[in-house]
Design an enzyme around this catalytic site. Structure first.
Site, mmCIF file in Angstrom:
data_model
loop_
_atom_site.group_PDB
_atom_site.id
_atom_site.type_symbol
_atom_site.label_atom_id
_atom_site.label_comp_id
_atom_site.label_asym_id
_atom_site.label_seq_id
_atom_site.Cartn_x
_atom_site.Cartn_y
_atom_site.Cartn_z
ATOM 1 N N HIS A 274 -7.594 -0.641 5.480
ATOM 2 C CA HIS A 274 -6.575 0.307 5.971
ATOM 3 C C HIS A 274 -6.417 1.436 4.955
ATOM 4 O O HIS A 274 -6.429 2.610 5.303
ATOM 5 C CB HIS A 274 -5.280 -0.457 6.181
ATOM 6 N N HIS B 241 4.386 -4.412 10.844
ATOM 7 C CA HIS B 241 4.875 -3.746 12.060
ATOM 8 C C HIS B 241 4.963 -4.711 13.236
ATOM 9 O O HIS B 241 4.195 -5.672 13.323
ATOM 10 C CB HIS B 241 3.923 -2.608 12.479
ATOM 11 N N HIS C 12 1.434 3.951 1.824
ATOM 12 C CA HIS C 12 1.969 4.761 2.924
ATOM 13 C C HIS C 12 3.495 4.849 2.863
ATOM 14 O O HIS C 12 4.181 3.875 2.538
ATOM 15 C CB HIS C 12 1.523 4.190 4.273
ATOM 16 N N ASP D 134 5.859 4.868 4.958
ATOM 17 C CA ASP D 134 6.716 3.941 5.715
ATOM 18 C C ASP D 134 6.741 2.547 5.082
ATOM 19 O O ASP D 134 7.383 1.640 5.603
ATOM 20 C CB ASP D 134 6.292 3.875 7.194
ATOM 21 N N HIS D 135 6.063 2.395 3.938
ATOM 22 C CA HIS D 135 6.105 1.127 3.196
ATOM 23 C C HIS D 135 6.726 1.278 1.801
ATOM 24 O O HIS D 135 7.156 0.289 1.220
ATOM 25 C CB HIS D 135 4.696 0.531 3.080
ATOM 26 N N ASP E 251 -0.355 -3.579 6.326
ATOM 27 C CA ASP E 251 -0.981 -3.028 7.537
ATOM 28 C C ASP E 251 -2.456 -3.399 7.641
ATOM 29 O O ASP E 251 -3.239 -2.665 8.240
ATOM 30 C CB ASP E 251 -0.856 -1.500 7.542
ATOM 31 N N HIS F 241 0.854 -1.203 0.000
ATOM 32 C CA HIS F 241 0.000 0.000 0.000
ATOM 33 C C HIS F 241 0.876 1.234 0.000
ATOM 34 O O HIS F 241 2.085 1.149 0.163
ATOM 35 C CB HIS F 241 -1.006 -0.019 1.149
HETATM 36 ZN ZN LIG Z 1 -0.111 1.841 6.410
#
Ligand SMILES: [Zn+2]
Length: 264
Positions: free
Chosen positions: A121, A176, A65, A67-68, A138, A63
């Protein structure tokens, strides 16, 4: 049996490369090559590849985001590799946009993954499933699920149920390390579940040694994850107590415990 269930001769190792405070960049590797899932940061990946003398062969994104996917561009400066991801222009670097049911192959590892669209998400979130492994970003966490940033409780419920129908032994590689805090909430939402207490002591022992609590597996999640147990009488009762009214549908239970967890 679908092709993604076929176990290849040699299953590559799956290594967690740590990023930020609690992200795992899952890295499939053998003696010479690696593929990474959700590289939010290029630096720890590049360090790992250099240290282990590995060549990157593919990037997988679940996805959009940061942080990915934040490390995609820098990794591509070092390695010209395909980037598999969802149909979402917010991830500019994706070279192979994948829809539900399509397959990606990583010929180097002799592996194929089926793409599962699992919105909730985010609206375009996907997972990669194959060879007994699930990379679910996530959406599903050990004993928890992602926040509903773009999706509805109904979508998350359907996505989680879809994952819950995978074989119990499927290893679940989440994005995570949230397990211990998820368990603390799960004990409130599912107070009579003895398996949660066993899981908590196992997870605590691992974290005490600075080891990941992941991968989980689908069987463990069905036994411990309140978001997969929205039809369990104990979860329904505590969700209803918290909501102040009798909840009758699994979706309303999921909505209630997701909201409860946001302020837990
Ligand atoms: Zn995420």
């Amino acid at each position: 049996m679908s092709r993604s269930d076929v176990i290849p001769d040699v299953i590559p190792d799956v290594i967690p490369v740590c990023a930020f405070s609690d992200n795992y960049i899952w890295t499939l590797r053998d003696s010479g090559c690696a593929a990474v899932v959700d590289p939010g940061d290029a630096r720890p990946v590049l360090d790992y590849l250099r240290r282990e003398k590995l060549e990157l062969v593919a990037i997988l994104n679940t996805h959009h985001h940061a942080d990915h996917v934040g490390g995609n561009a820098e990794l591509l400066r070092h390695f010209k590799v395909p980037v598999f991801g969802p149909h979402d222009p917010r991830i500019a670097e994706v070279t192979r946009r994948m829809a539900d049911g399509e397959r990606i192959t990583l010929p180097h590892f002799g592996l194929a993954f089926e793409v599962l669209e699992i919105p909730g998400h985010t609206r375009s979130h996907i997972a990669f499933y194959g060879a007994g492994m699930l990379f679910c970003g996530d959406t599903l966490f050990a004993a928890g699920c992602g926040r509903l940033f773009e999706g509805t409780p109904q979508q998350m419920h359907e996505s989680l149920n879809r994952l819950a129908r995978l074989p119990d032994a499927t290893r679940v590689y989440c994005g995570h390390e949230y397990t211990l805090s998820n368990i603390r909430f799960a004990k409130a939402a599912d107070p009579d579940n003895p398996v949660l207490r066993e899981l908590e002591s196992r997870a605590q022992q691992l974290r005490d040694r600075d080891l990941p609590t992941l991968p989980s597996d689908i069987g463990q999640e069905k036994a411990t994850n309140p978001f997969l147990r929205c039809d369990d009488p104990g979860v329904i009762a505590s969700a209803s107590r918290h909501a102040g009214r009798q909840l009758t549908s699994p979706v309303s239970v999921l909505a209630a415990i997701r909201e409860w967890k946001n302020s837990f």
